[in-house]
Design a protein around this motif. Structure first.
Motif, mmCIF file in Angstrom:
data_model
loop_
_atom_site.group_PDB
_atom_site.id
_atom_site.type_symbol
_atom_site.label_atom_id
_atom_site.label_comp_id
_atom_site.label_asym_id
_atom_site.label_seq_id
_atom_site.Cartn_x
_atom_site.Cartn_y
_atom_site.Cartn_z
ATOM 1 N N ASN A 1 0.537 -1.319 -0.195
ATOM 2 C CA ASN A 1 0.425 0.027 0.024
ATOM 3 C C ASN A 1 0.871 1.493 0.364
ATOM 4 O O ASN A 1 0.798 2.301 -0.792
ATOM 5 C CB ASN A 1 -1.275 0.186 0.993
ATOM 6 N N ASN A 2 2.561 1.409 0.908
ATOM 7 C CA ASN A 2 2.687 2.629 1.329
ATOM 8 C C ASN A 2 3.320 2.858 -0.119
ATOM 9 O O ASN A 2 2.785 3.890 -1.230
ATOM 10 C CB ASN A 2 3.897 2.238 2.100
ATOM 11 N N PHE B 1 2.058 1.276 -3.910
ATOM 12 C CA PHE B 1 1.305 1.705 -4.837
ATOM 13 C C PHE B 1 0.159 2.816 -4.043
ATOM 14 O O PHE B 1 0.666 4.341 -5.203
ATOM 15 C CB PHE B 1 0.423 0.560 -4.078
ATOM 16 N N ASN B 2 0.718 3.137 -3.166
ATOM 17 C CA ASN B 2 0.175 5.321 -2.937
ATOM 18 C C ASN B 2 0.937 6.211 -3.173
ATOM 19 O O ASN B 2 0.813 7.193 -3.826
ATOM 20 C CB ASN B 2 -0.089 4.769 -1.746
ATOM 21 N N ASP B 3 2.306 5.698 -3.521
ATOM 22 C CA ASP B 3 3.256 6.788 -3.749
ATOM 23 C C ASP B 3 3.591 6.000 -5.569
ATOM 24 O O ASP B 3 4.971 7.158 -6.194
ATOM 25 C CB ASP B 3 4.419 6.623 -2.765
ATOM 26 N N SER B 4 2.547 5.481 -5.941
ATOM 27 C CA SER B 4 3.560 6.091 -7.457
ATOM 28 C C SER B 4 4.449 4.623 -7.377
ATOM 29 O O SER B 4 5.245 5.246 -8.424
ATOM 30 C CB SER B 4 3.315 6.577 -8.614
ATOM 31 N N ARG C 1 -5.086 -7.342 -4.537
ATOM 32 C CA ARG C 1 -4.069 -6.104 -4.898
ATOM 33 C C ARG C 1 -3.487 -6.172 -6.345
ATOM 34 O O ARG C 1 -3.163 -5.457 -7.382
ATOM 35 C CB ARG C 1 -3.377 -5.560 -3.624
#
Length: 461
Positions: free
Chosen positions: A243-244, A246-249, A273
């Motif tokens: 998540n960390n 992915f959320n930061d691309s 995911r």
């Protein structure tokens, strides 16, 4: 100094100086872990490599290292599982450093673990893998912006790991992005260390080290994700890491031997995911691709003898779809020719040299699952029992024998074997191996059982 480049150059020199048989036997699976404080730490696949390399090749290795670095190094040969101790020392030495400085230093100095020899240039493309190749190249050219995550799946030996390293090497060579390649086994082993306490009674430094390594990067490549199955806490940590990033691309690349939907032991939220991006199945190579692979491996090997087309066609037709087995067949053929007095390589010679490979069906390798099945059948228990946490004697003893055989007859490490036996700790596997080794020496009946099982599994004594 990039240790991967240093070791790649050194291996190239060794290929020129040694026979193909000597090189493939003693050096093909080695890695340079680090050069530090006058010591060169080299990873070797088996204990026998330690003594042989130290006794027979230490001077040659040292001289080749000096040619590249202008420095003398004391050589140290370690197994992968022994590297954990080295990593702990690094954490202990850095724990007094300011945490922000430590994070920055780690991010830019961390080893990417990439194999520089696995690139797009030497990946052989055919009908079975051309879509996966195109997808991998697209991700390499646009990390974090297209097909995120990229999930590659297929049988062992179809090229998943090669493509993952190729992506990482392309990004590393064409940008300043930080890339990290690990297996899920490494991820689990390093996460387990975060629960340890230092002499001050705190695990803060271990947790910070882990987070800095896995979250302050631009590209995370994780191989064999199926081995997270059964490791619940490690799955949870990977979920948060995913998540960390992915959320930061940040780009995430994952591989497995099965599709996301077939990963029964992984949590649904992880499988969901994995489906956010692109999942690509790599099929086993067809005959034409196998033939092209054999030809390319022969050219790359720069063998002294010519290998005629009919021999290449025989190998491509009879040695199965695993690329590693194709490579092994070529090595065996060259070695057989040398042992037979340097005979010219012909189809008849190839048939004789490879008869065991063809007759036994090299496609069925001595992997952990196969050994578990054979041991379970012998003791008349189920494979589920042998992987379970049951402690009754009729199950625990066969389990210990299976662990011993897995360690003896495969190249898997203690932690990976433990994962395959329901998430057992690597120390449990080590204890089982030591116990069975003692039983073999002290109990003739047990020794006979082990010999019988080895024959059933198909080991050539």
């Amino acid at each position: 100094m990039n240790v991967d480049i240093v070791w790649s150059n050194l291996l190239s020199k060794l290929k020129e100086k040694l026979t193909s048989l000597s090189y493939n036997t003693w050096f093909s699976e080695t890695e340079l872990y680090k050069l530090n404080d006058g010591k060169a730490i080299i990873i070797v696949p088996m204990p026998i490599h330690k003594k042989h390399l130290l006794d027979n090749y230490s001077e040659l290795i040292s001289s080749l290292l000096y040619e590249q670095t202008n420095a003398n190094y004391e050589l140290s040969f370690l197994l992968k599982e022994e590297i954990e101790e080295e990593e702990e020392k690094i954490v202990d030495q850095n724990k007094v450093v300011d945490k922000k400085e430590e994070a920055t230093d780690y991010n830019y100095k961390a080893n990417s673990n990439l194999n520089p020899n696995l690139t797009f240039d030497n990946f052989i493309v055919g009908n079975s893998n051309k879509f996966a190749h195109a997808a991998a190249l697209s991700v390499a050219e646009n990390p974090g912006r297209i097909y995120n995550p990229l999930f590659l799946y297929g049988n062992s030996g179809v090229g998943k790991t090669h493509l993952m390293h190729a992506i990482g090497n392309y990004i590393h060579d064409n940008s300043d992005k930080r890339v990290l390649y690990v297996t899920s086994e490494q991820f689990v082993a390093e996460f387990v260390k975060t629960s340890r306490k230092d002499e001050e009674g705190s695990n803060f430094n271990y947790v910070e080290f882990f987070k800095n390594k896995y979250r302050n990067i631009d590209v995370l490549i994780i191989d064999d994700i199926q081995y997270l199955g059964g490791a619940e806490k490690s799955q949870e940590e990977f979920f948060h890491t995913f998540n960390n990033l992915f959320n930061d691309s940040k780009q995430i690349i994952v591989s497995s031997d099965r599709s996301p939907d077939d990963l029964k032991q992984l949590e649904d939220r992880l499988k969901t995911r994995f489906s956010w991006g692109l999942s690509v199945n790599i099929s086993p190579p067809d005959y034409n691709l196998r033939r092209d692979i054999v030809k390319k491996k022969i050219i790359a090997g720069d063998f002294e003898k010519d290998i005629p087309d009919d021999v290449i066609e025989y190998i491509a037709s009879n040695i199965g779809p695993d690329v590693r087995h194709l490579e092994g067949a070529i090595t065996r053929l060259i070695a057989y020719s040398a042992i037979m007095g340097g005979e010219k390589i012909t189809l008849d010679l190839a048939i004789e040299a490879l008869k065991d490979y063809v007759n036994k069906g090299i496609g069925e390798k001595n992997d952990v699952h196969r050994i578990q099945r054979i041991v379970s059948d012998y003791f008349q228990i189920s494979v589920e029992d042998i992987r379970s946490k049951k402690r009754s004697a009729n199950i625990s003893f066969p389990r210990q024998i299976a662990m011993y055989l897995c360690r003896e007859m495969t190249s898997e490490s203690f932690p990976k074997i433990g994962i395959e036996f329901g998430g057992k700790d690597h120390s449990t596997v080590m204890h089982s191996v030591e116990k069975i080794e003692k039983e073999i020496k002290d109990n003739k009946d047990i020794a006979n059982i082990i010999e019988k099982l080895k024959k059933d599994i198909g080991v050539v004594q």
